[in-house]
Design an enzyme around this catalytic site. Structure first.
Site, PDB file in Angstrom:
ATOM      1  N   GLU A 197       0.130  -6.490   5.942  1.00  0.00           N
ATOM      2  CA  GLU A 197       1.468  -7.031   5.660  1.00  0.00           C
ATOM      3  C   GLU A 197       1.847  -8.231   6.534  1.00  0.00           C
ATOM      4  O   GLU A 197       2.873  -8.236   7.220  1.00  0.00           O
ATOM      5  CB  GLU A 197       2.515  -5.927   5.802  1.00  0.00           C
ATOM      6  CG  GLU A 197       2.291  -4.783   4.820  1.00  0.00           C
ATOM      7  CD  GLU A 197       3.526  -3.915   4.685  1.00  0.00           C
ATOM      8  OE1 GLU A 197       4.302  -4.181   3.764  1.00  0.00           O
ATOM      9  OE2 GLU A 197       3.708  -2.996   5.485  1.00  0.00           O
ATOM     10  N   LYS A 200      -3.165  -3.673  -2.110  1.00  0.00           N
ATOM     11  CA  LYS A 200      -3.711  -4.495  -1.022  1.00  0.00           C
ATOM     12  C   LYS A 200      -4.101  -3.655   0.193  1.00  0.00           C
ATOM     13  O   LYS A 200      -5.207  -3.810   0.731  1.00  0.00           O
ATOM     14  CB  LYS A 200      -2.683  -5.558  -0.586  1.00  0.00           C
ATOM     15  CG  LYS A 200      -2.340  -6.563  -1.685  1.00  0.00           C
ATOM     16  CD  LYS A 200      -1.406  -7.648  -1.184  1.00  0.00           C
ATOM     17  CE  LYS A 200      -0.022  -7.149  -0.794  1.00  0.00           C
ATOM     18  NZ  LYS A 200       0.754  -6.564  -1.918  1.00  0.00           N
TER      19      LYS A 200
END
Ligand SMILES: [Zn+2]
Length: 199
Positions: free
Chosen positions: A103, A28
């Site tokens: 995050e 990611k």
């Protein structure tokens, strides 16, 4: 065709929210950094240069105002923030065009989403990474609402450590019951649904 932020900037008239999700080790942050790198190259040639900021959550008490996030040989400076209020204040002061957040599960996701909706409504491009599930395969609070609001939702899959097929779960090897652990490969492995169900 793969999704990229530079393409999304052409695709939408105003602001939008682009969510990159998936389990741990799905790449990611790497995809986020690649997207920012592409916009930096685009900025060299485009008339409407986009001002970018990358935020990272402060995960412990160490004093830290910036951190470099890297992917391959490309590095991007991040602003480390303790909470959503700090993100709002920074954006208000500096007025970036593109707001990247790594995050997101470390923040209060619903509080952050309220801010992101306001910023996207103002015309800001939002790109973020978020873990979809905790170690027990439960969605993080607010993540479903975030998915519902996103214009672009991209789910990445690492390879399952149990069978070599596509993984979709973060399996915790340690015994701690803390939902969020700051750690790396020693604590978690990616597993697919079938391998996860066998544990
Ligand atoms: Zn598997």
């Amino acid at each position: 065709m793969q999704i990229f932020l530079d393409g999304a900037l052409e695709m939408y008239r105003g602001g939008f929210i682009y969510v990159i999700t998936g389990s741990m080790f799905s790449g990611k942050t790497g995809k986020l950094i690649r997207n920012l790198r592409r916009v930096e190259i685009r900025n060299k040639y485009a008339e409407d240069k986009k001002k970018i900021v990358l935020f990272k959550p402060q995960k412990d008490d160490r004093h830290q105002t910036s951190e470099v996030v890297s992917h391959n040989d490309y590095k991007f400076e991040a602003v480390v923030v303790p909470d959503v209020v700090a993100i709002a204040a920074w954006v208000e002061e500096h007025q970036p065009d593109i707001i990247a957040i790594d995050e997101v599960q470390f923040f209060d996701v619903l509080e952050l989403l309220a801010l992101l909706i306001k910023l996207a409504d103002q015309g800001k491009a939002i790109i973020l990474t978020v873990l979809d599930q905790d170690f027990a395969c439960r969605p993080f609070d607010g993540v479903a609402e975030l998915f519902a609001e996103a214009e672009i939702l991209e789910k990445l899959h690492p390879i399952c450590e149990g069978c070599g097929k596509r993984a979709s779960r973060s399996f915790r090897l340690s015994d701690s019951d803390k939902v969020i652990q700051v750690g790396g490969k020693e604590a978690y492995i990616p597993l697919c649904r079938a391998c996860r169900n066998e544990h």
